[in-house]
Write an enzyme that holds these catalytic residues in place. Structure first.
Site, PDB file in Angstrom:
ATOM      1  N   ASP A 131     -15.202  -2.962 -10.249  1.00  0.00           N
ATOM      2  CA  ASP A 131     -16.567  -2.691 -10.728  1.00  0.00           C
ATOM      3  C   ASP A 131     -16.500  -1.641 -11.835  1.00  0.00           C
ATOM      4  O   ASP A 131     -17.537  -1.265 -12.379  1.00  0.00           O
ATOM      5  CB  ASP A 131     -17.457  -2.149  -9.598  1.00  0.00           C
ATOM      6  CG  ASP A 131     -17.033  -0.769  -9.167  1.00  0.00           C
ATOM      7  OD1 ASP A 131     -15.814  -0.542  -9.028  1.00  0.00           O
ATOM      8  OD2 ASP A 131     -17.903   0.104  -8.999  1.00  0.00           O
ATOM      9  N   THR A 188     -13.475  -7.650  -0.966  1.00  0.00           N
ATOM     10  CA  THR A 188     -12.636  -6.556  -0.489  1.00  0.00           C
ATOM     11  C   THR A 188     -13.574  -5.465   0.072  1.00  0.00           C
ATOM     12  O   THR A 188     -14.790  -5.533  -0.105  1.00  0.00           O
ATOM     13  CB  THR A 188     -11.796  -5.960  -1.639  1.00  0.00           C
ATOM     14  OG1 THR A 188     -12.619  -5.084  -2.412  1.00  0.00           O
ATOM     15  CG2 THR A 188     -11.218  -7.031  -2.532  1.00  0.00           C
ATOM     16  N   GLU A 189     -12.973  -4.440   0.684  1.00  0.00           N
ATOM     17  CA  GLU A 189     -13.803  -3.328   1.196  1.00  0.00           C
ATOM     18  C   GLU A 189     -14.596  -2.673   0.054  1.00  0.00           C
ATOM     19  O   GLU A 189     -15.797  -2.448   0.173  1.00  0.00           O
ATOM     20  CB  GLU A 189     -12.916  -2.260   1.840  1.00  0.00           C
ATOM     21  CG  GLU A 189     -12.744  -2.444   3.321  1.00  0.00           C
ATOM     22  CD  GLU A 189     -11.309  -2.814   3.689  1.00  0.00           C
ATOM     23  OE1 GLU A 189     -10.453  -2.864   2.787  1.00  0.00           O
ATOM     24  OE2 GLU A 189     -11.067  -3.062   4.887  1.00  0.00           O
ATOM     25  N   TYR A 190     -13.910  -2.390  -1.046  1.00  0.00           N
ATOM     26  CA  TYR A 190     -14.574  -1.729  -2.172  1.00  0.00           C
ATOM     27  C   TYR A 190     -15.623  -2.636  -2.811  1.00  0.00           C
ATOM     28  O   TYR A 190     -16.666  -2.188  -3.249  1.00  0.00           O
ATOM     29  CB  TYR A 190     -13.540  -1.292  -3.214  1.00  0.00           C
ATOM     30  CG  TYR A 190     -12.995   0.086  -2.940  1.00  0.00           C
ATOM     31  CD1 TYR A 190     -12.266   0.349  -1.784  1.00  0.00           C
ATOM     32  CD2 TYR A 190     -13.206   1.139  -3.828  1.00  0.00           C
ATOM     33  CE1 TYR A 190     -11.768   1.610  -1.525  1.00  0.00           C
ATOM     34  CE2 TYR A 190     -12.709   2.410  -3.570  1.00  0.00           C
ATOM     35  CZ  TYR A 190     -11.982   2.642  -2.416  1.00  0.00           C
ATOM     36  OH  TYR A 190     -11.504   3.901  -2.164  1.00  0.00           O
ATOM     37  N   ASP A 193      -7.030   1.882  -8.563  1.00  0.00           N
ATOM     38  CA  ASP A 193      -7.421   3.250  -8.941  1.00  0.00           C
ATOM     39  C   ASP A 193      -7.520   3.342 -10.464  1.00  0.00           C
ATOM     40  O   ASP A 193      -6.624   2.879 -11.175  1.00  0.00           O
ATOM     41  CB  ASP A 193      -6.389   4.256  -8.420  1.00  0.00           C
ATOM     42  CG  ASP A 193      -6.400   4.329  -6.892  1.00  0.00           C
ATOM     43  OD1 ASP A 193      -7.434   3.989  -6.289  1.00  0.00           O
ATOM     44  OD2 ASP A 193      -5.373   4.725  -6.316  1.00  0.00           O
ATOM     45  N   ASP A 250       5.350   2.515  -3.275  1.00  0.00           N
ATOM     46  CA  ASP A 250       4.697   2.663  -4.569  1.00  0.00           C
ATOM     47  C   ASP A 250       5.042   1.430  -5.399  1.00  0.00           C
ATOM     48  O   ASP A 250       6.222   1.075  -5.537  1.00  0.00           O
ATOM     49  CB  ASP A 250       5.215   3.927  -5.256  1.00  0.00           C
ATOM     50  CG  ASP A 250       4.393   4.263  -6.488  1.00  0.00           C
ATOM     51  OD1 ASP A 250       4.012   3.332  -7.240  1.00  0.00           O
ATOM     52  OD2 ASP A 250       4.125   5.446  -6.704  1.00  0.00           O
ATOM     53  N   GLU A 258       0.857  -1.198   0.000  1.00  0.00           N
ATOM     54  CA  GLU A 258       0.000   0.000   0.000  1.00  0.00           C
ATOM     55  C   GLU A 258       0.890   1.243   0.000  1.00  0.00           C
ATOM     56  O   GLU A 258       1.892   1.297   0.709  1.00  0.00           O
ATOM     57  CB  GLU A 258      -0.939  -0.025   1.216  1.00  0.00           C
ATOM     58  CG  GLU A 258      -1.746   1.214   1.462  1.00  0.00           C
ATOM     59  CD  GLU A 258      -2.573   1.669   0.255  1.00  0.00           C
ATOM     60  OE1 GLU A 258      -3.297   0.861  -0.351  1.00  0.00           O
ATOM     61  OE2 GLU A 258      -2.464   2.879  -0.084  1.00  0.00           O
TER      62      GLU A 258
HETATM   63  N1  SAM Z   1      -7.870  -3.200  -2.701  1.00  0.00           N
HETATM   64  C1  SAM Z   1      -8.695  -2.438  -1.793  1.00  0.00           C
HETATM   65  C2  SAM Z   1     -10.153  -2.812  -1.967  1.00  0.00           C
HETATM   66  O1  SAM Z   1     -10.479  -3.458  -2.965  1.00  0.00           O
HETATM   67  O2  SAM Z   1     -10.952  -2.475  -1.096  1.00  0.00           O
HETATM   68  C3  SAM Z   1      -8.461  -0.924  -1.950  1.00  0.00           C
HETATM   69  C4  SAM Z   1      -8.883  -0.345  -3.268  1.00  0.00           C
HETATM   70  S1  SAM Z   1      -8.479   1.382  -3.400  1.00  0.00           S
HETATM   71  C5  SAM Z   1      -9.510   1.947  -4.644  1.00  0.00           C
HETATM   72  C6  SAM Z   1      -6.909   1.326  -4.241  1.00  0.00           C
HETATM   73  C7  SAM Z   1      -5.730   1.307  -3.265  1.00  0.00           C
HETATM   74  O3  SAM Z   1      -4.555   1.131  -4.016  1.00  0.00           O
HETATM   75  C8  SAM Z   1      -5.562   2.599  -2.486  1.00  0.00           C
HETATM   76  O4  SAM Z   1      -5.448   2.309  -1.108  1.00  0.00           O
HETATM   77  C9  SAM Z   1      -4.296   3.208  -3.059  1.00  0.00           C
HETATM   78  O5  SAM Z   1      -3.583   3.979  -2.119  1.00  0.00           O
HETATM   79  C10 SAM Z   1      -3.524   1.972  -3.496  1.00  0.00           C
HETATM   80  N2  SAM Z   1      -2.590   2.235  -4.598  1.00  0.00           N
HETATM   81  C11 SAM Z   1      -2.862   2.878  -5.754  1.00  0.00           C
HETATM   82  N3  SAM Z   1      -1.771   2.952  -6.541  1.00  0.00           N
HETATM   83  C12 SAM Z   1      -0.781   2.315  -5.854  1.00  0.00           C
HETATM   84  C13 SAM Z   1       0.581   2.077  -6.124  1.00  0.00           C
HETATM   85  N4  SAM Z   1       1.153   2.504  -7.267  1.00  0.00           N
HETATM   86  N5  SAM Z   1       1.320   1.411  -5.220  1.00  0.00           N
HETATM   87  C14 SAM Z   1       0.755   0.987  -4.057  1.00  0.00           C
HETATM   88  N6  SAM Z   1      -0.536   1.195  -3.726  1.00  0.00           N
HETATM   89  C15 SAM Z   1      -1.303   1.862  -4.618  1.00  0.00           C
END
Ligand code: SAM
Length: 225
Positions: free
Chosen positions: A155, A194-196, A119, A97, A70
């Protein structure tokens, strides 16, 4: 997911035994079995958010080692708090990252990769930042073992269509593909939400999922790019 900056989250992360600390990351490639203290396969979730999925997976599969990655401290903090409530020996976290993923895993060290509700980065000029983009697939091609698989759920239909379109040029193929995971009796069996996924499926959004592997052209295609 970007939670409000939580005061002290960086300090909690720096002192957490569940997080593999930044200072030791350069020593990690090729050492993950040693870090976990066993020979179990390694599975990773990139962009794990608050960690519900990976925590549930680690609890259900003590015979597998899991690593949750994360980018943001304030989000990782929630996953750490979950571990404090229920500690699991086969789960570790990295705050980093995913662009730098090649610096923490040796070639072929990872058995399976999970991307959940990544994302979308909707602007074309940001396509390279999408976790299922061909640029990221080229990185996964290095760290994933030869017959390893990658699973992606979302989704977001536009992101999913983009991700499917990236497969052939990147040298990957879909082994499983659905545009309505929860409506597919067979594929949904054993699905860990997952949460989302909980949030968006409760709103009635269908969940797309693919499971992919390499066609044998992945490395070659990535070099040509
Ligand atoms: N996977 C979880 C879920 O399905 O509930 C969280 C989904 S959330 C939309 C996307 C997560 O990916 C965020 O917490 C974001 O900070 C992380 N994220 C996005 N780009 C990333 C990257 N390049 N490296 C690490 N984490 C990343």
């Amino acid at each position: 997911m970007r939670l409000r900056n939580i005061t002290g989250s960086r300090e909690v992360i720096a002192g957490s035994p569940y997080v593999v600390q930044e200072a030791v990351l350069p020593d990690c490639p090729g050492k993950w079995k040693k870090i976990f203290g066993n020979d179990a396969p390694i599975q990773i979730e990139i962009g794990m958010g608050k960690g519900k999925f990976i925590h549930t997976m680690a609890k259900a599969h003590p015979e597998i080692n899991y690593i949750g990655i994360e980018k943001y401290s304030s989000v990782l903090l929630r996953a750490i708090q979950k571990m404090e409530r229920e500690e699991l020996p086969n789960l570790k976290f990295l705050r980093m990252d995913a662009e730098d993923i090649l610096s923490v895993f040796a070639p072929g060290e990872v058995d399976r990769i999970f991307l959940n509700f990544s994302d979308p980065w909707p602007k074309d000029r940001h396509a390279k930042r999408r976790l299922p983009s061909r640029e990221f697939l080229a990185r996964y091609d290095v760290i994933l073992k030869k017959d390893g698989k990658l699973e992606f759920k979302t989704d977001n239909r536009a992101l999913f269509d983009f991700a499917v379109g990236e497969l052939e040029p990147a040298g990957w193929q879909a082994e499983v593909i659905t545009f309505d995971l929860h409506g597919d009796e067979e594929l949904v069996r054993g699905n860990v939400m997952t949460e989302y996924e909980e949030k968006f499926s409760a709103q009635g959004n269908p969940i797309c999922k693919y499971v992919i592997s390499r066609t044998g052209m992945a490395g070659r295609r990535a070099q040509v790019k």
